[in-house]
Design a protein around this motif. Structure first.
Motif, PDB file in Angstrom:
ATOM      1  N   UNK A  43       0.687  -1.270  -0.050  1.00  0.00           N
ATOM      2  CA  UNK A  43       0.005   0.123  -0.077  1.00  0.00           C
ATOM      3  C   UNK A  43       0.892   1.137   0.287  1.00  0.00           C
ATOM      4  N   UNK A  44       1.856   1.239   0.754  1.00  0.00           N
ATOM      5  CA  UNK A  44       2.804   2.543   1.029  1.00  0.00           C
ATOM      6  C   UNK A  44       3.490   2.619  -0.581  1.00  0.00           C
ATOM      7  N   UNK A  45       3.945   1.504  -0.972  1.00  0.00           N
ATOM      8  CA  UNK A  45       4.727   1.629  -2.375  1.00  0.00           C
ATOM      9  C   UNK A  45       3.795   2.304  -3.391  1.00  0.00           C
ATOM     10  N   UNK A  46       2.373   1.826  -3.472  1.00  0.00           N
ATOM     11  CA  UNK A  46       1.657   2.203  -4.456  1.00  0.00           C
ATOM     12  C   UNK A  46       1.461   3.663  -4.178  1.00  0.00           C
ATOM     13  N   UNK A  47       1.071   3.945  -2.671  1.00  0.00           N
ATOM     14  CA  UNK A  47       0.741   5.417  -2.422  1.00  0.00           C
ATOM     15  C   UNK A  47       1.658   6.247  -2.832  1.00  0.00           C
ATOM     16  N   UNK A  48       3.198   5.990  -2.625  1.00  0.00           N
ATOM     17  CA  UNK A  48       4.229   6.917  -2.937  1.00  0.00           C
ATOM     18  C   UNK A  48       4.487   6.807  -4.340  1.00  0.00           C
TER      19      UNK A  48
END
Length: 86
Positions: free
Chosen positions: A65-70
């Motif tokens: 999730x953090x990777x995609x949001x970043x």
């Protein structure tokens, strides 16, 4: 808030777990997510004007999730970690 990375077209992000995610801006303040290998929907990322995001789905891990949001907001986790270490 729309990221400058997107001009209303499909993009593909790779997560730290080697998952390929297709990211498509929807008509609201979010992004539809699809598993690029399986071609199935895996949720949405909703982003507000201050680049705060929330994942609406059950497939992605917290790190993914953090990777995609970043990828969407332009704030990549690796850069944030590097800055914290300095």
């Amino acid at each position: 808030m729309r990221s400058k990375l997107f001009e209303e077209r499909l993009k593909t992000a790779q997560t730290s777990t080697e998952r390929w995610v297709r990211v498509l801006p929807d008509k609201g303040e979010g992004y539809l997510l699809y598993d690029a290998m399986e071609g199935r929907p895996i949720g949405r990322i909703l982003v507000d004007a201050n680049d705060h995001w929330i994942y609406d789905g059950i497939t992605l891990s917290v790190d993914e999730q953090e990777d995609v949001a970043g990828f969407i907001t332009g704030h990549h986790k690796e850069m944030d970690e590097l800055i914290r270490r300095l």
